[in-house]
Design a protein around this motif. Structure first.
Motif, PDB file in Angstrom:
ATOM      1  N   GLY A  63       0.816  -1.210   0.000  1.00 16.56           N
ATOM      2  CA  GLY A  63       0.000   0.000   0.000  1.00 16.56           C
ATOM      3  C   GLY A  63       0.855   1.267   0.000  1.00 16.56           C
ATOM      4  O   GLY A  63       2.067   1.219  -0.124  1.00 16.56           O
ATOM      5  N   HIS A  64       0.194   2.396   0.133  1.00 14.53           N
ATOM      6  CA  HIS A  64       0.933   3.656   0.218  1.00 14.53           C
ATOM      7  C   HIS A  64      -0.020   4.682   0.796  1.00 14.53           C
ATOM      8  O   HIS A  64      -0.890   5.197   0.116  1.00 14.53           O
ATOM      9  CB  HIS A  64       1.411   4.084  -1.172  1.00 14.53           C
ATOM     10  CG  HIS A  64       2.557   5.052  -1.099  1.00 14.53           C
ATOM     11  ND1 HIS A  64       3.852   4.638  -0.917  1.00 14.53           N
ATOM     12  CD2 HIS A  64       2.594   6.395  -1.152  1.00 14.53           C
ATOM     13  CE1 HIS A  64       4.658   5.689  -0.887  1.00 14.53           C
ATOM     14  NE2 HIS A  64       3.910   6.771  -1.018  1.00 14.53           N
ATOM     15  N   HIS A  65       0.120   4.947   2.070  1.00  7.34           N
ATOM     16  CA  HIS A  65      -0.799   5.843   2.748  1.00  7.34           C
ATOM     17  C   HIS A  65      -0.145   7.212   2.963  1.00  7.34           C
ATOM     18  O   HIS A  65       1.067   7.356   2.898  1.00  7.34           O
ATOM     19  CB  HIS A  65      -1.217   5.253   4.097  1.00  7.34           C
ATOM     20  CG  HIS A  65      -0.077   5.134   5.055  1.00  7.34           C
ATOM     21  ND1 HIS A  65       0.787   4.069   5.045  1.00  7.34           N
ATOM     22  CD2 HIS A  65       0.350   5.969   6.054  1.00  7.34           C
ATOM     23  CE1 HIS A  65       1.708   4.243   5.991  1.00  7.34           C
ATOM     24  NE2 HIS A  65       1.472   5.370   6.611  1.00  7.34           N
ATOM     25  N   VAL A  66      -0.996   8.186   3.215  1.00 10.44           N
ATOM     26  CA  VAL A  66      -0.528   9.540   3.534  1.00 10.44           C
ATOM     27  C   VAL A  66      -1.110   9.938   4.880  1.00 10.44           C
ATOM     28  O   VAL A  66      -2.330   9.880   5.084  1.00 10.44           O
ATOM     29  CB  VAL A  66      -0.963  10.553   2.447  1.00 10.44           C
ATOM     30  CG1 VAL A  66      -0.578  11.965   2.855  1.00 10.44           C
ATOM     31  CG2 VAL A  66      -0.326  10.203   1.117  1.00 10.44           C
ATOM     32  N   GLY A  67      -0.227  10.316   5.804  1.00  9.31           N
ATOM     33  CA  GLY A  67      -0.674  10.730   7.131  1.00  9.31           C
ATOM     34  C   GLY A  67      -0.442  12.205   7.365  1.00  9.31           C
ATOM     35  O   GLY A  67       0.087  12.927   6.508  1.00  9.31           O
ATOM     36  N   LEU A  68      -0.823  12.677   8.550  1.00  7.69           N
ATOM     37  CA  LEU A  68      -0.656  14.097   8.875  1.00  7.69           C
ATOM     38  C   LEU A  68       0.815  14.505   8.881  1.00  7.69           C
ATOM     39  O   LEU A  68       1.157  15.636   8.525  1.00  7.69           O
ATOM     40  CB  LEU A  68      -1.283  14.390  10.244  1.00  7.69           C
ATOM     41  CG  LEU A  68      -2.815  14.335  10.303  1.00  7.69           C
ATOM     42  CD1 LEU A  68      -3.290  14.534  11.738  1.00  7.69           C
ATOM     43  CD2 LEU A  68      -3.428  15.402   9.401  1.00  7.69           C
ATOM     44  N   ASN A  69       1.697  13.576   9.275  1.00  5.41           N
ATOM     45  CA  ASN A  69       3.126  13.890   9.302  1.00  5.41           C
ATOM     46  C   ASN A  69       3.665  14.213   7.905  1.00  5.41           C
ATOM     47  O   ASN A  69       4.641  14.950   7.763  1.00  5.41           O
ATOM     48  CB  ASN A  69       3.919  12.724   9.898  1.00  5.41           C
ATOM     49  CG  ASN A  69       3.716  12.609  11.394  1.00  5.41           C
ATOM     50  OD1 ASN A  69       3.356  13.585  12.046  1.00  5.41           O
ATOM     51  ND2 ASN A  69       3.927  11.412  11.949  1.00  5.41           N
ATOM     52  N   VAL A 122       5.938  13.180  -1.101  1.00  9.37           N
ATOM     53  CA  VAL A 122       7.102  13.467  -1.945  1.00  9.37           C
ATOM     54  C   VAL A 122       7.436  12.253  -2.804  1.00  9.37           C
ATOM     55  O   VAL A 122       7.748  12.383  -3.998  1.00  9.37           O
ATOM     56  CB  VAL A 122       8.311  13.889  -1.096  1.00  9.37           C
ATOM     57  CG1 VAL A 122       9.566  14.008  -1.956  1.00  9.37           C
ATOM     58  CG2 VAL A 122       8.030  15.207  -0.399  1.00  9.37           C
ATOM     59  N   ASP A 123       7.355  11.054  -2.193  1.00  8.07           N
ATOM     60  CA  ASP A 123       7.633   9.828  -2.955  1.00  8.07           C
ATOM     61  C   ASP A 123       6.655   9.676  -4.119  1.00  8.07           C
ATOM     62  O   ASP A 123       7.036   9.288  -5.225  1.00  8.07           O
ATOM     63  CB  ASP A 123       7.538   8.604  -2.037  1.00  8.07           C
ATOM     64  CG  ASP A 123       8.672   8.549  -1.022  1.00  8.07           C
ATOM     65  OD1 ASP A 123       9.684   9.253  -1.237  1.00  8.07           O
ATOM     66  OD2 ASP A 123       8.544   7.815  -0.025  1.00  8.07           O
ATOM     67  N   GLN A 124       5.383   9.974  -3.879  1.00 10.06           N
ATOM     68  CA  GLN A 124       4.379   9.869  -4.940  1.00 10.06           C
ATOM     69  C   GLN A 124       4.660  10.864  -6.064  1.00 10.06           C
ATOM     70  O   GLN A 124       4.522  10.533  -7.248  1.00 10.06           O
ATOM     71  CB  GLN A 124       2.977  10.126  -4.364  1.00 10.06           C
ATOM     72  CG  GLN A 124       2.452   8.984  -3.500  1.00 10.06           C
ATOM     73  CD  GLN A 124       1.056   9.261  -2.975  1.00 10.06           C
ATOM     74  OE1 GLN A 124       0.447  10.270  -3.314  1.00 10.06           O
ATOM     75  NE2 GLN A 124       0.556   8.360  -2.140  1.00 10.06           N
ATOM     76  N   GLY A 125       5.052  12.074  -5.689  1.00  9.40           N
ATOM     77  CA  GLY A 125       5.345  13.085  -6.707  1.00  9.40           C
ATOM     78  C   GLY A 125       6.565  12.744  -7.526  1.00  9.40           C
ATOM     79  O   GLY A 125       6.574  12.923  -8.752  1.00  9.40           O
TER      80      GLY A 125
END
Length: 579
Positions: A63-69, A122-125
């Motif tokens: 997976g690849h989630h995005v959190g508040l951090n 950043v990794d996704q971009g």
């Protein structure tokens, strides 16, 4: 690393990914898979599904989630102090300098933002899996600027990121960009979609007609141009591979003549060898409708060009030279006047004078003839330069109509291909535009014919007898000012031989050439890409396009005959064949 090992097990040995290839982006994977398909099409068919399954497994497992951090920029305070200092400097600049500086500042902040480690956004971009560096920078770093309806930056700095939230004055400044994006979304599919349909009407008659047309001519390419791989060298008919390119480089060869759809000598359609290998590393079989395939490719990309204006608003200082989809429309429809139009020389000779006018623009005098260059563009020749008829004298976008009139069909096709390739960002194979230009720029007539008696230019070359022709040595000083009686590179038969053409002949080792003392009896005829399907086209194709009443009237007026057994259009046959 375990995932990379699994991926490498499905790729040929010479295409394995290594540590230095990290990070593995979508672009890198696409390039490697295209190479895989060309090298080993059978294994590719077998393994591409397994590679897809591996991708789904990785997405499900990891997976690849995005959190508040991930919304926190570790260098946010540093960036804000930097922008505060720069904002004070901007107050002392003119609006034009402010705009240019804002774009530079955005690039600086983007570099700092996209170098952050252990951040999923950043990794996704960086991988282009989701978003792009520009959108990630606006989210984490700072938008820096917004653009108006012309995609030109406002001279006002936005220092707060989207994750922080705009201040009220920043929200007001960003409103224009939001409206711009909304307009782009509303118009993003209608116009490019219509263009795609018209392009199909221009090229649906272009099929792979045979394996080899027998030509020894082609288009000049640089040896290190990736466009030449999988195509055939003109004259030798040798397949151009990476190994062959390396041999040419060792021999210090800088250019190579490659067979091309522009210069294919087939009477009807395009031969397989002039097109070259497909993505599977094989020649297309006769009957394959390469014309519709090319038109659909360009039509789909045109939609992406317009959508990118909404999703990836980069901002630019307004240029007088059209780019992107606007440039594509101009190249295909060629209005008589448009912004950023380049001036073309209408005569051969030396530049005698360049005069800057008080009202803006320039007058360039060539062999006693004055050429006007508008204030929107700049001269790219200087006094003393030798120029040739049909040569561009300024920056800007030239008219294919004028190039065809002064330089011939092949040169107009080549210019159109090069500029369409640039307008599409270099993402589409040049051969696609070669097919497109061949279908769009193919009308001609005999010198003494009426305008309604139009013919296919490439077919006409096989039937017209050129009077007073003979073979001369390229080294003969009398060769200039005669006319080519055979095609050479992107110079059509009938082109007046200049010292520049002679230089090219010598460069490529041409010893003799067939010439004529008389102008060519074929006159090219220009029609816009919207007009062209109604000219020199069978009635069933006209009825499948537009202007049905005008088409039927014309058929009756000129007593044309039509085979009623061929009422089904090529487009319909191609569509049915794919179902």
């Amino acid at each position: 690393m375990e995932i990379i090992k699994q991926l490498n097990s499905l790729l040929p040995d010479n295409l394995h990914f290594k540590k230095e290839d990290a990070p593995l982006t979508k672009a890198k994977l696409k390039k490697r898979l295209v190479e895989f398909a060309k090298q080993n099409p059978e294994l590719y068919k077998k393994n591409i599904h397994l590679i897809g399954d591996l991708g789904e497994e990785v997405a499900y497992t990891y997976g690849h989630h995005v959190g508040l951090n991930d919304l926190l920029h570790p260098k946010r305070k540093e960036i804000k102090k930097f922008l505060e200092k720069e904002d004070k400097k901007l107050s002392l600049m003119s609006n034009e300098k402010k705009k240019a500086r804002l774009i530079d500042l955005f690039s600086d902040v983007q570099k700092k933002t996209m170098s952050i480690n252990n951040n999923h956004l950043v990794d996704q971009g960086n991988s282009r899996g989701r978003g792009n560096p520009a959108t990630i920078t606006r989210t984490l770093g700072a938008p820096i600027y917004t653009v108006d309806m012309n995609s030109e930056p406002f001279p006002f700095m936005l220092k707060n990121s989207l994750s922080e939230g705009y201040r009220s004055h920043e929200m007001f400044a960003a409103g224009s960009q939001a409206r711009y994006a909304a307009v782009q979304a509303a118009t993003s599919t209608s116009e490019p979609g219509a263009m795609g349909k018209v392009l199909v009407a221009n090229t649906e008659h272009l099929k792979i007609c045979c394996k080899d047309c027998g030509t020894k001519n082609g288009i000049e390419y640089k040896v290190d141009d990736p466009q030449i791989i999988g195509r055939y060298e003109a004259g030798t008919n040798r397949l151009i591979t990476k190994d062959y390119v390396n041999q040419l480089k060792k021999q210090k060869k800088k250019t190579i003549i490659v067979r091309d759809p522009i210069t294919c000598q087939a009477k009807d359609g395009i031969c397989a060898m002039c097109y070259g290998h497909n993505a599977m590393g094989k020649l297309y079989e006769p009957g394959h409708n390469i014309g519709i395939q090319a038109s659909q490719t360009v039509g789909e990309k045109a939609t992406q060009l317009v959508l990118s204006a909404k999703h990836n608003i980069k901002g630019k200082i307004t240029s007088n030279i059209p780019t992107g989809f606007e440039a594509q429309k101009i190249l295909l429809n060629t209005p008589k006047s448009f912004r950023g139009k380049a001036t073309i020389s209408t005569t051969d000779g030396k530049v005698e004078k360049i005069e800057k006018l008080n009202t803006g623009g320039y007058n360039v005098v060539i062999a006693g003839k004055t050429h006007y260059i508008s204030p929107e563009v700049k001269p790219k020749v200087k006094v003393g330069d030798e120029v040739f008829k049909g040569q561009t004298l300024s920056t800007g976008l030239a008219s294919p109509r004028e190039i065809m009139e002064h330089s011939g069909v092949y040169q107009a096709r080549k210019y159109t291909v090069d500029k369409l390739y640039e307008a599409n960002g270099g993402d589409i194979d040049k051969r696609v535009f070669g097919v497109l230009s061949r279908g769009y720029l193919e009308l001609a007539k005999h010198k003494n014919d009426d305008m309604h008696e139009l013919h296919n230019y490439d077919a006409l070359l096989h039937t017209v007898e050129v009077p007073n022709t003979h073979v001369v040595k390229v080294s003969d000083k009398q060769i200039t000012n005669k006319y080519l009686a055979q095609p050479f590179l992107h110079y059509s038969p009938g082109t007046k031989i200049t010292s520049g053409i002679v230089k090219k002949m010598k460069q490529h080792g041409l010893k003799e050439v067939k010439v004529s003392h008389n102008p060519f009896p074929i006159v090219p005829v220009y029609k816009t890409y919207e007009q062209k399907p109604l000219a020199n086209t069978p009635i069933w194709q006209k009825m499948n396009y537009r202007g049905i009443k005008k088409g039927l009237t014309g058929e009756l007026l000129y007593n044309n005959e039509t085979d009623i057994n061929r009422l089904q259009s090529d487009r319909a046959k191609y569509t049915l064949g794919r179902l």
